[in-house]
Design an enzyme around this catalytic site. Sequence first.
Site, PDB file in Angstrom:
ATOM      1  N   ASN A   9       0.872  -1.180   0.000  1.00  0.00           N
ATOM      2  CA  ASN A   9       0.000   0.000   0.000  1.00  0.00           C
ATOM      3  C   ASN A   9       0.906   1.226   0.000  1.00  0.00           C
ATOM      4  O   ASN A   9       1.511   1.547   1.021  1.00  0.00           O
ATOM      5  CB  ASN A   9      -0.884  -0.044   1.256  1.00  0.00           C
ATOM      6  CG  ASN A   9      -1.673   1.232   1.478  1.00  0.00           C
ATOM      7  OD1 ASN A   9      -1.768   2.082   0.593  1.00  0.00           O
ATOM      8  ND2 ASN A   9      -2.247   1.369   2.670  1.00  0.00           N
ATOM      9  N   TRP A  10       0.999   1.863  -1.148  1.00  0.00           N
ATOM     10  CA  TRP A  10       1.911   3.006  -1.265  1.00  0.00           C
ATOM     11  C   TRP A  10       1.348   4.271  -0.610  1.00  0.00           C
ATOM     12  O   TRP A  10       2.045   5.271  -0.514  1.00  0.00           O
ATOM     13  CB  TRP A  10       2.233   3.276  -2.742  1.00  0.00           C
ATOM     14  CG  TRP A  10       3.299   2.388  -3.301  1.00  0.00           C
ATOM     15  CD1 TRP A  10       3.723   1.194  -2.792  1.00  0.00           C
ATOM     16  CD2 TRP A  10       4.089   2.623  -4.486  1.00  0.00           C
ATOM     17  NE1 TRP A  10       4.728   0.683  -3.579  1.00  0.00           N
ATOM     18  CE2 TRP A  10       4.974   1.529  -4.624  1.00  0.00           C
ATOM     19  CE3 TRP A  10       4.134   3.641  -5.442  1.00  0.00           C
ATOM     20  CZ2 TRP A  10       5.888   1.430  -5.675  1.00  0.00           C
ATOM     21  CZ3 TRP A  10       5.042   3.542  -6.494  1.00  0.00           C
ATOM     22  CH2 TRP A  10       5.912   2.461  -6.602  1.00  0.00           C
ATOM     23  N   LYS A  11       0.066   4.230  -0.225  1.00  0.00           N
ATOM     24  CA  LYS A  11      -0.587   5.412   0.370  1.00  0.00           C
ATOM     25  C   LYS A  11      -0.381   6.631  -0.549  1.00  0.00           C
ATOM     26  O   LYS A  11      -0.313   6.451  -1.761  1.00  0.00           O
ATOM     27  CB  LYS A  11      -0.075   5.645   1.792  1.00  0.00           C
ATOM     28  CG  LYS A  11      -0.161   4.369   2.634  1.00  0.00           C
ATOM     29  CD  LYS A  11       0.058   4.577   4.095  1.00  0.00           C
ATOM     30  CE  LYS A  11      -0.054   3.228   4.801  1.00  0.00           C
ATOM     31  NZ  LYS A  11       0.036   3.341   6.257  1.00  0.00           N
ATOM     32  N   HIS A  95      -9.432   1.251   5.048  1.00  0.00           N
ATOM     33  CA  HIS A  95      -8.152   1.422   5.749  1.00  0.00           C
ATOM     34  C   HIS A  95      -8.358   2.381   6.914  1.00  0.00           C
ATOM     35  O   HIS A  95      -9.152   3.321   6.819  1.00  0.00           O
ATOM     36  CB  HIS A  95      -7.099   1.964   4.781  1.00  0.00           C
ATOM     37  CG  HIS A  95      -5.722   1.953   5.359  1.00  0.00           C
ATOM     38  ND1 HIS A  95      -5.294   2.900   6.255  1.00  0.00           N
ATOM     39  CD2 HIS A  95      -4.697   1.077   5.203  1.00  0.00           C
ATOM     40  CE1 HIS A  95      -4.054   2.612   6.615  1.00  0.00           C
ATOM     41  NE2 HIS A  95      -3.664   1.517   5.994  1.00  0.00           N
ATOM     42  N   GLU A  97      -6.737   4.780   7.937  1.00  0.00           N
ATOM     43  CA  GLU A  97      -6.534   6.202   7.596  1.00  0.00           C
ATOM     44  C   GLU A  97      -7.772   6.791   6.919  1.00  0.00           C
ATOM     45  O   GLU A  97      -8.070   7.973   7.081  1.00  0.00           O
ATOM     46  CB  GLU A  97      -5.265   6.336   6.729  1.00  0.00           C
ATOM     47  CG  GLU A  97      -4.016   6.108   7.574  1.00  0.00           C
ATOM     48  CD  GLU A  97      -2.818   5.527   6.833  1.00  0.00           C
ATOM     49  OE1 GLU A  97      -2.783   5.569   5.595  1.00  0.00           O
ATOM     50  OE2 GLU A  97      -1.908   5.024   7.527  1.00  0.00           O
ATOM     51  N   GLU A 165      -5.295  -4.867  10.719  1.00  0.00           N
ATOM     52  CA  GLU A 165      -4.225  -3.898  10.944  1.00  0.00           C
ATOM     53  C   GLU A 165      -4.483  -3.150  12.249  1.00  0.00           C
ATOM     54  O   GLU A 165      -5.310  -2.221  12.277  1.00  0.00           O
ATOM     55  CB  GLU A 165      -4.178  -2.885   9.799  1.00  0.00           C
ATOM     56  CG  GLU A 165      -3.931  -3.509   8.444  1.00  0.00           C
ATOM     57  CD  GLU A 165      -3.391  -2.487   7.448  1.00  0.00           C
ATOM     58  OE1 GLU A 165      -2.255  -2.645   7.017  1.00  0.00           O
ATOM     59  OE2 GLU A 165      -4.095  -1.519   7.157  1.00  0.00           O
ATOM     60  N   GLY A 171       2.670   2.153  10.706  1.00  0.00           N
ATOM     61  CA  GLY A 171       3.667   3.210  10.538  1.00  0.00           C
ATOM     62  C   GLY A 171       4.426   3.574  11.805  1.00  0.00           C
ATOM     63  O   GLY A 171       5.104   4.598  11.853  1.00  0.00           O
ATOM     64  N   SER A 210       3.536  -2.239  10.264  1.00  0.00           N
ATOM     65  CA  SER A 210       4.988  -2.326  10.497  1.00  0.00           C
ATOM     66  C   SER A 210       5.609  -3.662  10.092  1.00  0.00           C
ATOM     67  O   SER A 210       6.547  -4.126  10.738  1.00  0.00           O
ATOM     68  CB  SER A 210       5.306  -1.985  11.958  1.00  0.00           C
ATOM     69  OG  SER A 210       4.922  -0.643  12.244  1.00  0.00           O
ATOM     70  N   GLY A 231       2.807  -1.156   4.224  1.00  0.00           N
ATOM     71  CA  GLY A 231       2.855   0.258   3.856  1.00  0.00           C
ATOM     72  C   GLY A 231       4.274   0.686   3.526  1.00  0.00           C
ATOM     73  O   GLY A 231       4.783   0.443   2.439  1.00  0.00           O
ATOM     74  N   GLY A 232       4.945   1.298   4.496  1.00  0.00           N
ATOM     75  CA  GLY A 232       6.269   1.883   4.285  1.00  0.00           C
ATOM     76  C   GLY A 232       7.265   0.975   3.576  1.00  0.00           C
ATOM     77  O   GLY A 232       7.983   1.414   2.670  1.00  0.00           O
TER      78      GLY A 232
HETATM   79  P1  PGA Z   1       2.965   0.208   7.564  1.00  0.00           P
HETATM   80  O1  PGA Z   1       1.492   0.446   6.982  1.00  0.00           O
HETATM   81  O2  PGA Z   1       3.462  -1.076   6.955  1.00  0.00           O
HETATM   82  O3  PGA Z   1       3.744   1.399   7.091  1.00  0.00           O
HETATM   83  O4  PGA Z   1       2.856   0.122   9.028  1.00  0.00           O
HETATM   84  C1  PGA Z   1       0.594  -0.624   6.839  1.00  0.00           C
HETATM   85  C2  PGA Z   1      -0.697  -0.134   6.256  1.00  0.00           C
HETATM   86  O5  PGA Z   1      -1.161   0.952   6.626  1.00  0.00           O
HETATM   87  O6  PGA Z   1      -1.308  -0.811   5.408  1.00  0.00           O
END
Ligand code: PGA
Length: 247
Positions: A9-11, A95, A97, A165, A171, A210, A231-232
């Site tokens: 997930n590149w956000k 998600h 967010e 999640e 993150g 993470s 994500g990251g």
């Molecule tokens: P993260 O994000 O791997 O940077 O913790 C995961 C996500 O939000 O899908």
Amino acid sequence: MLKPLIAGNWKMNGLKSSLTEAELLVEGLSQGNYSVDVLICPPATLIDRMVSVFDGNAISVGGQDCHANASGAHTGDVSAEMISDMGATFVIVGHSERRTDHGETNAVVRDKAEAALRAGITPIVCIGETLAQREAGETLSVLGDQIANSIPPGVAGDQYVVAYEPVWAIGTGLVPETSDINTAHNFLRSKLQEIGVENADKVRLLYGGSVKPSNAAEILGVAEVNGALVGGASLKAADFLGIIAGA
Ligand code: PGA
């Protein structure tokens, strides 16, 4: 055993120049022998081009969100049909967010998951408890409520994916104990059975929060963890390949 899905997930990250990472991913995957499904969900602006980069390779592209309607007066929104039209085959919905930034409720998320299915793409329905909920001992009741009310009703389990999640793990570099992930995923599997989902054993249950190359093998080794939402560590092909190697 379900084939693991490793999803990135590149956000809100990535410009045209970032497609070099997609090219490196193609190259890296061609050099290994992986029995996992690989997916990248770039920002909507890059879906089209990423589909071209992955053309002919077994790497899927997905959206990060979709509107519940197919079209209409919804300035700035993107429909599941539009995402599908660009060649994407998955879309993340709900998600944390989105739930936080845009006030999305379980009902909104469920409508979006239904929209994805209507458009012929696979929704990845995200759920997860906040730190306050965890500290109050509410994790499983929150997850039970979210999964029951966010998944598309009356749909067989092989038609969608669920991502667990923990909000506090996203993150932050914090990851639950493996035993806690195990407890949550076992609970989710039995909840799917309890609410009568057809093929409840076929729902791929991803863990997200993470995930990195150094912890991927341990997390992906948990019995009911059928993949990861990353994500990251999905932004750099080398990191993402390290996670794939752990599956
Ligand atoms: P993260 O994000 O791997 O940077 O913790 C995961 C996500 O939000 O899908």
